[in-house]
Design a protein around this motif. Structure first.
Motif, short mmCIF file in Angstrom:
data_model
loop_
_atom_site.label_atom_id
_atom_site.label_comp_id
_atom_site.label_asym_id
_atom_site.label_seq_id
_atom_site.Cartn_x
_atom_site.Cartn_y
_atom_site.Cartn_z
N TRP A 102 0.82 -1.21 0.00
CA TRP A 102 0.00 0.00 0.00
C TRP A 102 0.85 1.26 0.00
CZ3 TRP A 102 -4.76 1.10 -1.21
CH2 TRP A 102 -5.26 2.38 -0.91
N ASP A 103 0.48 2.19 -0.87
CA ASP A 103 1.05 3.53 -0.90
C ASP A 103 -0.09 4.50 -1.11
OD1 ASP A 103 2.30 5.94 -1.35
OD2 ASP A 103 3.77 5.16 -2.78
N ASP A 104 -0.39 5.31 -0.10
CA ASP A 104 -1.56 6.18 -0.17
C ASP A 104 -1.44 7.24 -1.27
OD1 ASP A 104 -4.14 6.62 1.04
OD2 ASP A 104 -3.38 8.56 1.71
N ALA A 105 -0.22 7.46 -1.77
CA ALA A 105 -0.03 8.44 -2.84
C ALA A 105 -0.43 7.89 -4.21
CB ALA A 105 1.43 8.89 -2.88
N ILE A 106 -0.67 6.57 -4.28
CA ILE A 106 -1.08 5.94 -5.54
C ILE A 106 -2.58 5.67 -5.49
CG2 ILE A 106 -0.80 3.93 -7.03
CD1 ILE A 106 2.02 3.63 -5.94
N ASP A 107 -3.30 6.14 -6.49
CA ASP A 107 -4.75 5.98 -6.51
C ASP A 107 -5.12 4.56 -6.87
OD1 ASP A 107 -7.38 7.29 -6.26
OD2 ASP A 107 -7.59 6.76 -8.38
N ARG A 108 -5.95 3.92 -6.04
CA ARG A 108 -6.38 2.55 -6.28
C ARG A 108 -7.89 2.47 -6.49
NH1 ARG A 108 -2.40 0.48 -8.21
NH2 ARG A 108 -3.45 -1.53 -8.00
N LEU A 109 -8.50 3.59 -6.85
CA LEU A 109 -9.94 3.61 -7.12
C LEU A 109 -10.23 3.21 -8.56
CD1 LEU A 109 -11.28 6.84 -5.38
CD2 LEU A 109 -12.32 4.57 -5.21
N SER A 110 -11.28 2.43 -8.74
CA SER A 110 -11.78 2.08 -10.06
C SER A 110 -13.19 2.64 -10.18
CB SER A 110 -11.80 0.55 -10.24
OG SER A 110 -12.39 0.19 -11.48
N LEU A 111 -13.43 3.50 -11.17
CA LEU A 111 -14.71 4.19 -11.33
C LEU A 111 -15.25 3.99 -12.74
CD1 LEU A 111 -13.52 7.53 -9.71
CD2 LEU A 111 -15.04 5.89 -8.61
N ASN A 112 -16.52 3.60 -12.84
CA ASN A 112 -17.13 3.38 -14.16
C ASN A 112 -18.56 3.90 -14.18
OD1 ASN A 112 -15.36 1.42 -16.00
ND2 ASN A 112 -15.05 0.86 -13.85
N PHE A 113 -18.94 4.43 -15.35
CA PHE A 113 -20.32 4.88 -15.57
C PHE A 113 -20.81 4.27 -16.88
CE2 PHE A 113 -23.38 7.89 -17.48
CZ PHE A 113 -24.33 7.94 -16.47
N ASP A 114 -21.86 3.48 -16.81
CA ASP A 114 -22.42 2.79 -17.98
C ASP A 114 -21.35 2.06 -18.79
OD1 ASP A 114 -24.94 3.62 -17.27
OD2 ASP A 114 -25.07 5.23 -18.74
N GLY A 115 -20.44 1.41 -18.07
CA GLY A 115 -19.42 0.61 -18.73
C GLY A 115 -18.19 1.36 -19.18
N GLU A 116 -18.20 2.69 -19.06
CA GLU A 116 -17.05 3.50 -19.47
C GLU A 116 -16.28 3.96 -18.24
OE1 GLU A 116 -16.11 4.10 -22.58
OE2 GLU A 116 -17.79 2.93 -23.41
N THR A 117 -14.94 3.95 -18.34
CA THR A 117 -14.10 4.37 -17.22
C THR A 117 -14.23 5.87 -16.97
OG1 THR A 117 -12.50 2.62 -17.68
CG2 THR A 117 -11.74 4.46 -16.34
N ILE A 118 -14.40 6.24 -15.71
CA ILE A 118 -14.40 7.65 -15.32
C ILE A 118 -12.96 8.03 -14.99
CG2 ILE A 118 -15.16 9.32 -13.58
CD1 ILE A 118 -17.69 7.64 -13.22
N VAL A 119 -12.44 9.02 -15.70
CA VAL A 119 -11.07 9.47 -15.50
C VAL A 119 -11.08 10.77 -14.70
CG1 VAL A 119 -8.91 10.16 -16.60
CG2 VAL A 119 -10.33 8.38 -17.65
#
Length: 390
Positions: free
Chosen positions: A214-231
């Motif tokens: 684990w490194d809190d400075a690295i984002d480990r979130l995965s976000l999607n809306f209607d099958g498309e990645t949220i950036v």
């Protein structure tokens, strides 16, 4: 002399028994110079100004969470549950009230309490920092829930399975559980790895990506809306918004690993990715190895419109006449219902208590977009969609 001594011993024993009975019968907050709190939010009329006695385990006082109308320790000092996870962050986080409707508190900086140095928020009414996992609507740790009634309970589910958290007519929220089997127990150690949200014809997913160290400075979130990645850029305040209504938005509340998901007039969800630390693993015998720190979500739910038919592990607690199903007075009150709340997948609203219905027009063509043939009748009437009669 011995007889008198014996009588004194008996009297002393009876006095001690009575004293213990009195102490045990004393409700939390009554002993030791109790402090009080109340809700002062004009919008929550059913709770405004009702006095609450702070629990006796709140040495620094408490606030009243208006929507649940329950007292909460302002420093998160409630007794740790049996499976309490020691904070993995050592430097306390700074937080501010972001609600401009409270000008005396707005934008004031506060330090998170020592019991939750990395996960707290400011209660703008009292202008005090409160541990996020101690508020009604919280889902944290080895899934530890706090219902709308303020009662804490655990729902363990099963690893690699999905369960319905909230199901109502307008939306449905499932959770995917990850975990490890403890050979000395009859259940899995589990955590919520992702949630899947259904509303209207749309789907949103929020998940914690698998990571070894684990490194809190690295984002480990995965976000999607209607099958498309949220950036989203890695900076606090970065925001994404949907182009269709009802408007959905995702906003970073920290540079990494923490967001707010909101669908206008329906719900607001806080989500934070956290790991299992080596210390936690050692204390609780999780047997977490170096190839996977079991990153998972800590969640907070707030709902703006719910019917009284709402259900789900957490959702059922928002019913007006809900009576808790967990056994009270035990160290770890557990909510059963694995089969009742089980779903086929993250986006399947097929648990036995589901209330959500996908709008029919999702799979059926709308009449507004249907291409109708153009006809000319003997009567002289013509045009698209005309039906001629003999």
């Amino acid at each position: 002399m011995p007889q008198s001594y014996g009588h004194n011993v008996v009297r002393l024993g009876i006095f001690l028994v009575m004293l213990v009975a009195i102490v045990e019968a004393t409700p939390p907050g009554i002993a030791y110079h109790p402090s009080h709190s109340h809700c002062s939010n004009d919008e929550i009329k059913q709770c405004k100004n009702l006095p609450h006695v702070c629990p006796k385990f709140c040495p620094n006082g408490c606030i009243t969470e208006c929507r649940s109308c329950k007292p909460i320790c302002i420093d998160g000092s409630s007794p740790p549950p049996p499976y309490y996870h020691p904070p993995s962050i050592t430097s306390p986080k700074k937080v501010k009230c972001k609600n401009k409707n409270y000008p005396k508190c707005y934008n004031q900086e506060h330090t998170c309490p020592s019991s939750c140095p990395g996960t707290c928020q400011v209660d703008c009414v009292s202008c005090k920092p409160v541990c996020s996992c101690d508020k009604p609507g919280a889902v944290c740790q080895d899934p530890r829930f706090i219902g709308a009634d303020g009662i804490t309970f655990y729902f363990h589910g099963k690893k690699d399975k999905d369960f319905c958290l909230v199901s109502d007519s307008e939306f449905h929220i499932n959770a995917h559980f990850i975990g490890k089997r403890n050979e000395n127990m009859k259940r899995d150690f589990t955590w919520v790895q992702a949630i899947g949200i259904l509303y209207g014809t749309h789907k949103i997913s929020v998940g914690a990506q698998k990571t070894a160290t684990w490194d809190d400075a690295i984002d480990r979130l995965s976000l999607n809306f209607d099958g498309e990645t949220i950036v989203l850029p890695d900076n606090e305040g970065a925001r994404w918004q949907s182009e269709t209504g009802p408007i959905a938005s995702v906003t970073r509340t920290s540079d990494t690993n923490e967001v707010i998901i909101e669908v206008e007039n329906i719900f607001k969800i806080t989500a934070k990715v956290v790991p299992i630390t080596e210390k936690e693993s050692r204390v609780h015998n999780y047997d977490i190895t170096q190839d996977d720190c079991f990153a998972h979500l800590e969640l907070g739910f707030k709902f703006f419109s719910l019917s009284d038919e709402v259900s789900g592990v957490l959702g059922q607690t928002y019913k007006r006449n809900y009576v808790s199903r967990v056994k009270m007075g035990v160290l770890m009150p557990v909510m059963g219902g694995d089969k009742e709340f089980s779903t086929s997948g993250l986006f399947d609203a097929d648990c036995s208590v589901t209330k959500f219905q996908t709008p029919k027009y999702e799979n059926e063509g709308s009449l507004n977009n249907l291409e109708l043939p153009s006809l000319r009748c003997n009567s002289g009437i013509s045009g698209r969609g005309v039906v001629c009669k003999r």
